[in-house]
Design a protein around this motif. Sequence first.
Motif, PDB file in Angstrom:
ATOM      1  N   ILE A  69      21.238  14.627  10.808  1.00  0.00           N
ATOM      2  CA  ILE A  69      22.513  14.066  10.359  1.00  0.00           C
ATOM      3  C   ILE A  69      22.250  12.760   9.617  1.00  0.00           C
ATOM      4  O   ILE A  69      22.803  12.502   8.541  1.00  0.00           O
ATOM      5  CB  ILE A  69      23.454  13.842  11.554  1.00  0.00           C
ATOM      6  CG1 ILE A  69      23.742  15.164  12.262  1.00  0.00           C
ATOM      7  CG2 ILE A  69      24.758  13.182  11.100  1.00  0.00           C
ATOM      8  CD1 ILE A  69      24.501  15.015  13.561  1.00  0.00           C
ATOM      9  N   LYS A  70      21.379  11.937  10.192  1.00  0.00           N
ATOM     10  CA  LYS A  70      20.985  10.689   9.531  1.00  0.00           C
ATOM     11  C   LYS A  70      20.398  10.954   8.166  1.00  0.00           C
ATOM     12  O   LYS A  70      20.737  10.287   7.168  1.00  0.00           O
ATOM     13  CB  LYS A  70      19.981   9.952  10.433  1.00  0.00           C
ATOM     14  CG  LYS A  70      19.386   8.677   9.848  1.00  0.00           C
ATOM     15  CD  LYS A  70      18.088   8.906   9.075  1.00  0.00           C
ATOM     16  CE  LYS A  70      16.963   9.453   9.929  1.00  0.00           C
ATOM     17  NZ  LYS A  70      15.690   9.556   9.140  1.00  0.00           N
ATOM     18  N   ASP A  71      19.519  11.947   8.073  1.00  0.00           N
ATOM     19  CA  ASP A  71      18.885  12.248   6.790  1.00  0.00           C
ATOM     20  C   ASP A  71      19.878  12.839   5.803  1.00  0.00           C
ATOM     21  O   ASP A  71      19.771  12.592   4.590  1.00  0.00           O
ATOM     22  CB  ASP A  71      17.703  13.199   7.002  1.00  0.00           C
ATOM     23  CG  ASP A  71      16.511  12.489   7.629  1.00  0.00           C
ATOM     24  OD1 ASP A  71      16.260  11.328   7.261  1.00  0.00           O
ATOM     25  OD2 ASP A  71      15.837  13.080   8.487  1.00  0.00           O
ATOM     26  N   ALA A  72      20.854  13.595   6.292  1.00  0.00           N
ATOM     27  CA  ALA A  72      21.886  14.122   5.406  1.00  0.00           C
ATOM     28  C   ALA A  72      22.756  12.989   4.856  1.00  0.00           C
ATOM     29  O   ALA A  72      23.188  13.036   3.694  1.00  0.00           O
ATOM     30  CB  ALA A  72      22.746  15.141   6.142  1.00  0.00           C
ATOM     31  N   VAL A  73      23.008  11.971   5.668  1.00  0.00           N
ATOM     32  CA  VAL A  73      23.756  10.814   5.194  1.00  0.00           C
ATOM     33  C   VAL A  73      22.986  10.124   4.064  1.00  0.00           C
ATOM     34  O   VAL A  73      23.558   9.777   3.017  1.00  0.00           O
ATOM     35  CB  VAL A  73      24.027   9.828   6.344  1.00  0.00           C
ATOM     36  CG1 VAL A  73      24.575   8.505   5.806  1.00  0.00           C
ATOM     37  CG2 VAL A  73      24.995  10.425   7.357  1.00  0.00           C
ATOM     38  N   ILE A  74      21.689   9.919   4.268  1.00  0.00           N
ATOM     39  CA  ILE A  74      20.880   9.287   3.222  1.00  0.00           C
ATOM     40  C   ILE A  74      20.890  10.141   1.959  1.00  0.00           C
ATOM     41  O   ILE A  74      21.036   9.620   0.839  1.00  0.00           O
ATOM     42  CB  ILE A  74      19.448   9.045   3.740  1.00  0.00           C
ATOM     43  CG1 ILE A  74      19.468   7.967   4.847  1.00  0.00           C
ATOM     44  CG2 ILE A  74      18.508   8.638   2.608  1.00  0.00           C
ATOM     45  CD1 ILE A  74      18.123   7.706   5.484  1.00  0.00           C
ATOM     46  N   LEU A  75      20.748  11.462   2.105  1.00  0.00           N
ATOM     47  CA  LEU A  75      20.817  12.354   0.947  1.00  0.00           C
ATOM     48  C   LEU A  75      22.125  12.172   0.188  1.00  0.00           C
ATOM     49  O   LEU A  75      22.152  12.111  -1.047  1.00  0.00           O
ATOM     50  CB  LEU A  75      20.708  13.809   1.411  1.00  0.00           C
ATOM     51  CG  LEU A  75      19.332  14.439   1.515  1.00  0.00           C
ATOM     52  CD1 LEU A  75      19.435  15.819   2.143  1.00  0.00           C
ATOM     53  CD2 LEU A  75      18.687  14.542   0.145  1.00  0.00           C
ATOM     54  N   SER A  76      23.221  12.094   0.933  1.00  0.00           N
ATOM     55  CA  SER A  76      24.539  12.023   0.304  1.00  0.00           C
ATOM     56  C   SER A  76      24.743  10.723  -0.460  1.00  0.00           C
ATOM     57  O   SER A  76      25.608  10.645  -1.331  1.00  0.00           O
ATOM     58  CB  SER A  76      25.639  12.174   1.363  1.00  0.00           C
ATOM     59  OG  SER A  76      25.759  11.000   2.163  1.00  0.00           O
ATOM     60  N   ARG A  77      23.946   9.711  -0.163  1.00  0.00           N
ATOM     61  CA  ARG A  77      24.106   8.411  -0.812  1.00  0.00           C
ATOM     62  C   ARG A  77      23.251   8.270  -2.074  1.00  0.00           C
ATOM     63  O   ARG A  77      23.400   7.291  -2.804  1.00  0.00           O
ATOM     64  CB  ARG A  77      23.755   7.294   0.174  1.00  0.00           C
ATOM     65  CG  ARG A  77      24.683   7.225   1.378  1.00  0.00           C
ATOM     66  CD  ARG A  77      24.363   6.030   2.260  1.00  0.00           C
ATOM     67  NE  ARG A  77      24.572   4.776   1.522  1.00  0.00           N
ATOM     68  CZ  ARG A  77      24.264   3.572   2.008  1.00  0.00           C
ATOM     69  NH1 ARG A  77      23.746   3.461   3.225  1.00  0.00           N
ATOM     70  NH2 ARG A  77      24.476   2.487   1.292  1.00  0.00           N
ATOM     71  N   SER A  78      22.372   9.230  -2.323  1.00  0.00           N
ATOM     72  CA  SER A  78      21.460   9.114  -3.449  1.00  0.00           C
ATOM     73  C   SER A  78      22.009   9.836  -4.678  1.00  0.00           C
ATOM     74  O   SER A  78      22.480  10.969  -4.596  1.00  0.00           O
ATOM     75  CB  SER A  78      20.093   9.697  -3.100  1.00  0.00           C
ATOM     76  OG  SER A  78      19.246   9.691  -4.230  1.00  0.00           O
ATOM     77  N   GLU A  79      21.897   9.175  -5.832  1.00  0.00           N
ATOM     78  CA  GLU A  79      22.265   9.785  -7.107  1.00  0.00           C
ATOM     79  C   GLU A  79      21.041  10.263  -7.875  1.00  0.00           C
ATOM     80  O   GLU A  79      21.155  10.717  -9.023  1.00  0.00           O
ATOM     81  CB  GLU A  79      23.056   8.768  -7.948  1.00  0.00           C
ATOM     82  CG  GLU A  79      24.358   8.336  -7.289  1.00  0.00           C
ATOM     83  CD  GLU A  79      25.121   7.315  -8.111  1.00  0.00           C
ATOM     84  OE1 GLU A  79      24.622   6.924  -9.189  1.00  0.00           O
ATOM     85  OE2 GLU A  79      26.221   6.907  -7.678  1.00  0.00           O
ATOM     86  N   ASP A  80      19.883  10.191  -7.264  1.00  0.00           N
ATOM     87  CA  ASP A  80      18.612  10.546  -7.894  1.00  0.00           C
ATOM     88  C   ASP A  80      18.173  11.924  -7.408  1.00  0.00           C
ATOM     89  O   ASP A  80      17.850  12.106  -6.235  1.00  0.00           O
ATOM     90  CB  ASP A  80      17.562   9.485  -7.544  1.00  0.00           C
ATOM     91  CG  ASP A  80      16.211   9.751  -8.187  1.00  0.00           C
ATOM     92  OD1 ASP A  80      15.982  10.863  -8.695  1.00  0.00           O
ATOM     93  OD2 ASP A  80      15.360   8.834  -8.154  1.00  0.00           O
ATOM     94  N   ALA A  81      18.176  12.897  -8.300  1.00  0.00           N
ATOM     95  CA  ALA A  81      17.829  14.265  -7.916  1.00  0.00           C
ATOM     96  C   ALA A  81      16.397  14.364  -7.390  1.00  0.00           C
ATOM     97  O   ALA A  81      16.123  15.131  -6.461  1.00  0.00           O
ATOM     98  CB  ALA A  81      18.021  15.210  -9.102  1.00  0.00           C
ATOM     99  N   ASP A  82      15.468  13.604  -7.980  1.00  0.00           N
ATOM    100  CA  ASP A  82      14.089  13.631  -7.509  1.00  0.00           C
ATOM    101  C   ASP A  82      14.007  13.129  -6.068  1.00  0.00           C
ATOM    102  O   ASP A  82      13.281  13.701  -5.245  1.00  0.00           O
ATOM    103  CB  ASP A  82      13.200  12.772  -8.405  1.00  0.00           C
ATOM    104  CG  ASP A  82      12.980  13.391  -9.774  1.00  0.00           C
ATOM    105  OD1 ASP A  82      13.089  14.633  -9.890  1.00  0.00           O
ATOM    106  OD2 ASP A  82      12.703  12.643 -10.726  1.00  0.00           O
ATOM    107  N   PHE A  83      14.743  12.065  -5.778  1.00  0.00           N
ATOM    108  CA  PHE A  83      14.765  11.549  -4.410  1.00  0.00           C
ATOM    109  C   PHE A  83      15.337  12.611  -3.467  1.00  0.00           C
ATOM    110  O   PHE A  83      14.774  12.858  -2.394  1.00  0.00           O
ATOM    111  CB  PHE A  83      15.601  10.272  -4.328  1.00  0.00           C
ATOM    112  CG  PHE A  83      15.715   9.723  -2.936  1.00  0.00           C
ATOM    113  CD1 PHE A  83      14.810   8.768  -2.472  1.00  0.00           C
ATOM    114  CD2 PHE A  83      16.705  10.168  -2.062  1.00  0.00           C
ATOM    115  CE1 PHE A  83      14.903   8.269  -1.177  1.00  0.00           C
ATOM    116  CE2 PHE A  83      16.801   9.678  -0.768  1.00  0.00           C
ATOM    117  CZ  PHE A  83      15.893   8.722  -0.326  1.00  0.00           C
ATOM    118  N   ARG A  84      16.455  13.225  -3.857  1.00  0.00           N
ATOM    119  CA  ARG A  84      17.083  14.207  -2.967  1.00  0.00           C
ATOM    120  C   ARG A  84      16.161  15.389  -2.710  1.00  0.00           C
ATOM    121  O   ARG A  84      16.089  15.898  -1.580  1.00  0.00           O
ATOM    122  CB  ARG A  84      18.413  14.675  -3.557  1.00  0.00           C
ATOM    123  CG  ARG A  84      19.480  13.583  -3.612  1.00  0.00           C
ATOM    124  CD  ARG A  84      20.873  14.179  -3.830  1.00  0.00           C
ATOM    125  NE  ARG A  84      20.960  14.992  -5.030  1.00  0.00           N
ATOM    126  CZ  ARG A  84      21.289  14.535  -6.224  1.00  0.00           C
ATOM    127  NH1 ARG A  84      21.563  13.231  -6.389  1.00  0.00           N
ATOM    128  NH2 ARG A  84      21.367  15.347  -7.278  1.00  0.00           N
TER     129      ARG A  84
END
Length: 254
Positions: A69-84
């Motif tokens: 859940i924590k990692d999904a929150v971080i994913l949802s905050r990123s606008e960088d496709a490479d990061f996601r």
Amino acid sequence: MTVKSTFEVGAESALLSADELRARLRRVGEERYHHRHPFHLMMHDGKLSRGQLQAWALNRYYYQSVIPIKDAVILSRSEDADFRRAWRKRVVDHDGDGTREGGIERWIRLAEATGLERERVMRRDEVLPGTRYAVDAYLSLVRNRSFLEAVASSLTEMFSKELITLRMDRLRQHYPWLSGGLDYFTARLDQAPEDARFALQWVTEHAVTRSEQELAIAALRAKCDILWAQLDALYFAYVQPGWPPPGAFLIEGS
């Protein structure tokens, strides 16, 4: 009151080099990571009872269940496709992908190896308040603080491989009846260092001011405190003085 010179103020605010930042982050782990906690020291010395290990596995499950859940929150905050693309493997590592199991399932098997029933662990209703507060604080950190701090808080993974290696050795030595439930740790020996390398590189590249570098260091320190607080709750409830609160897991016969 001591007045600092212009040189001293400038030195304090000077940008750390990449190597200096990494050294500062590693120093946080050396000083604050939970490998030094008395509860872990007792575990590695074979001084915990089966009931105390059950309490640890049950409470730690609450933390494990929140990690994706924590990692999904971080994913949802990123606008960088490479990061996601790089970060989403963390969710799969813990949740599985429908064809292979993830870390949560492996942790449940570890809890079962201690003698707990699967459904009892998954209900999470016997978790210590201190555990719940600490883990929920971690979710709050990644949701509400800067994105840099959210990513930096994951850097405890830099220190986990050494602890996991030691823990597997000592659990096999002192608690051989747990040996069938150690798959979680085996998988993390590769997953955690890989994740840490990516996060460390990202933090090093994106903390571009001294203020941001200090925020990253403070976020890692906060995560270490969260891990330590979980063990504090376990120690108080099940070791000394041994006062589990109402509704929490009770060791059989206590």
